[in-house]
Design an enzyme around this catalytic site. Structure first.
Site, PDB file in Angstrom:
ATOM      1  N   GLN A   1       0.785  -0.855  -0.208  1.00 34.40           N
ATOM      2  CA  GLN A   1       0.249   0.014  -0.058  1.00 34.40           C
ATOM      3  C   GLN A   1       1.015   1.575   0.090  1.00 34.40           C
ATOM      4  O   GLN A   1       1.356   1.629   0.691  1.00 34.40           O
ATOM      5  CB  GLN A   1      -0.551  -0.376   0.819  1.00 34.40           C
TER       6      GLN A   1
ATOM      7  N   TYR B   1      -6.163  10.881   5.240  1.00 30.15           N
ATOM      8  CA  TYR B   1      -4.266  10.534   4.613  1.00 30.15           C
ATOM      9  C   TYR B   1      -5.087  11.409   3.155  1.00 30.15           C
ATOM     10  O   TYR B   1      -6.423  11.553   2.607  1.00 30.15           O
ATOM     11  CB  TYR B   1      -4.065   9.502   4.210  1.00 30.15           C
TER      12      TYR B   1
ATOM     13  N   ARG C   1      -7.431   1.594  -1.478  1.00 30.15           N
ATOM     14  CA  ARG C   1      -8.108   1.544  -0.128  1.00 30.15           C
ATOM     15  C   ARG C   1      -9.298   2.980  -0.145  1.00 30.15           C
ATOM     16  O   ARG C   1      -8.591   3.982  -0.626  1.00 30.15           O
ATOM     17  CB  ARG C   1      -7.478   1.510   0.931  1.00 30.15           C
TER      18      ARG C   1
ATOM     19  N   GLY D   1      -7.647  -7.651   9.993  1.00 32.92           N
ATOM     20  CA  GLY D   1      -6.697  -7.193  11.014  1.00 32.92           C
ATOM     21  C   GLY D   1      -6.123  -7.651  11.880  1.00 32.92           C
ATOM     22  O   GLY D   1      -5.537  -8.323  12.400  1.00 32.92           O
ATOM     23  N   ARG D   2      -6.886  -7.138  13.135  1.00 32.88           N
ATOM     24  CA  ARG D   2      -6.693  -6.845  14.996  1.00 32.88           C
ATOM     25  C   ARG D   2      -6.480  -8.307  14.918  1.00 32.88           C
ATOM     26  O   ARG D   2      -5.613  -9.164  16.050  1.00 32.88           O
ATOM     27  CB  ARG D   2      -7.847  -6.606  15.448  1.00 32.88           C
TER      28      ARG D   2
END
Length: 330
Positions: free
Chosen positions: A101, A171, A219, A312-313
């Site tokens: 990414q 972002y 994304r 993810g986590r």
């Protein structure tokens, strides 16, 4: 057959199942953004056994001014390619596919980290950081678009299986997408088509750098979940344009809300967004967000909420999660 265990073909990229490890910042890189032994060990551990079909490497900065945090991975110049080759090789050796990414932090950057003034679409306060950036002129925008293209070339040269353009979590590209931070009155501001103009320019620059047969993911911060922010209606229009421009996969997450929805902890909490986008595009859609259980992943795929599931986590906290999940479905 289990939905999670079904293979998926994306152009010339074959995924063995529907399980994705999404990008998660580790702050394990060298100080200059180079690949460290610690980062190689981390991805080696996560990819062992090849149970995760696709590992998306954490967001990596495309230029010094776009660096988000200390010890963030770099894809900003050719000197990092050799180290990144080691990273792709470690993951491939374990049997997983991997993409990188690439990101520019925009007004989410700080002078303390970059040594430079933060930049953004408009000189308005970043809702997550409070910084007021320098408003970019058109030549400066062109320079950042080129930096995305150059970064994508490095990703390909380092042996990765694809590249992901980051436009989520508040972002740089997300700052152009969101009306909260994009107050421009030129062709880069106003309606959704203008607010994604830079995205289309980045996609074109990336495509020109990597060729037609290299998978390009994007994304998307598909909703800000804030008054006056990006809506799912915006993101449906955007996703259709991205598909038309040559994006192979839409990876859905949050915008200025980050990767969470305040007050919502159900498994797959971004599924209303992925389901709405999936109905409107013919390319695969990735769903992440609070998924910790293989049965929940299976159900979300079965219900047509998405084509791929990002965990993810749970994988961050337990490197055996994928192995246990896949064996439980066999």
């Amino acid at each position: 057959m289990s939905y999670l265990l079904k293979p998926l073909q994306i152009g010339n990229l074959t995924l063995s199942n529907r399980l994705v490890m999404p990008p998660m910042a580790t702050a394990r890189s060298k100080e200059d953004g180079g690949v460290s032994q610690e980062i190689l060990d981390y991805y080696d551990e996560k990819s062992r056994g090849g149970y995760i079909s696709l590992i998306i490497i954490e967001h990596s900065f495309i230029s010094q001014e776009g660096k988000a945090s200390k010890n963030q991975l770099s894809v900003a110049d050719d000197s990092v390619i050799e180290g990144l080759k080691k990273l792709s090789e470690v993951i491939h050796k374990n049997g997983s596919k991997t993409i990188m990414q690439i990101n520019h932090a925009g007004s989410a950057a700080t002078e303390e980290v970059t040594g430079k003034t933060p930049v953004g679409p408009s000189a308005v306060s970043n809702p997550r950081k409070g910084t007021i950036p320098h408003e970019l002129n058109k030549d400066e925008i062109k320079g950042i678009v080129k930096a995305f293209g150059d970064a994508a070339r490095r990703v390909k040269e380092a042996g990765f299986d694809g590249v992901e353009i980051h436009s989520a979590h508040g972002y740089f590209l997300n700052q152009f997408l969101s009306p909260l931070t994009n107050k421009r009155t030129d062709e880069y501001g106003g309606n959704i088509h203008n607010r994604i103009r830079i995205h289309l320019e980045v996609i074109k620059a990336v495509r020109e750098s990597v060729g037609e047969d290299f998978p390009v993911f994007l994304r998307l911060g598909a909703s800000d979940y804030r008054e006056g922010g990006t809506t799912i209606e915006d993101s449906i229009i955007a996703s259709k344009e991205f598909e038309r421009a040559g994006v192979d996969v839409i990876d859905v997450s949050g915008g200025f809300c980050g990767y969470v929805i305040p007050g919502n902890s159900e498994q797959g909490y971004f599924s209303p967004l992925t389901e709405a986008i999936k109905k409107e595009v013919s390319i695969p859609v990735i769903l992440t967000g609070g998924i910790t259980d293989a049965k929940a992943a299976e159900r979300l795929l079965e219900e047509g909420k998405a084509d791929l599931i990002g965990v993810g986590r749970a994988i961050y906290n337990n490197s055996n999660w994928a192995k246990e999940a896949i064996e439980s479905l066999r």
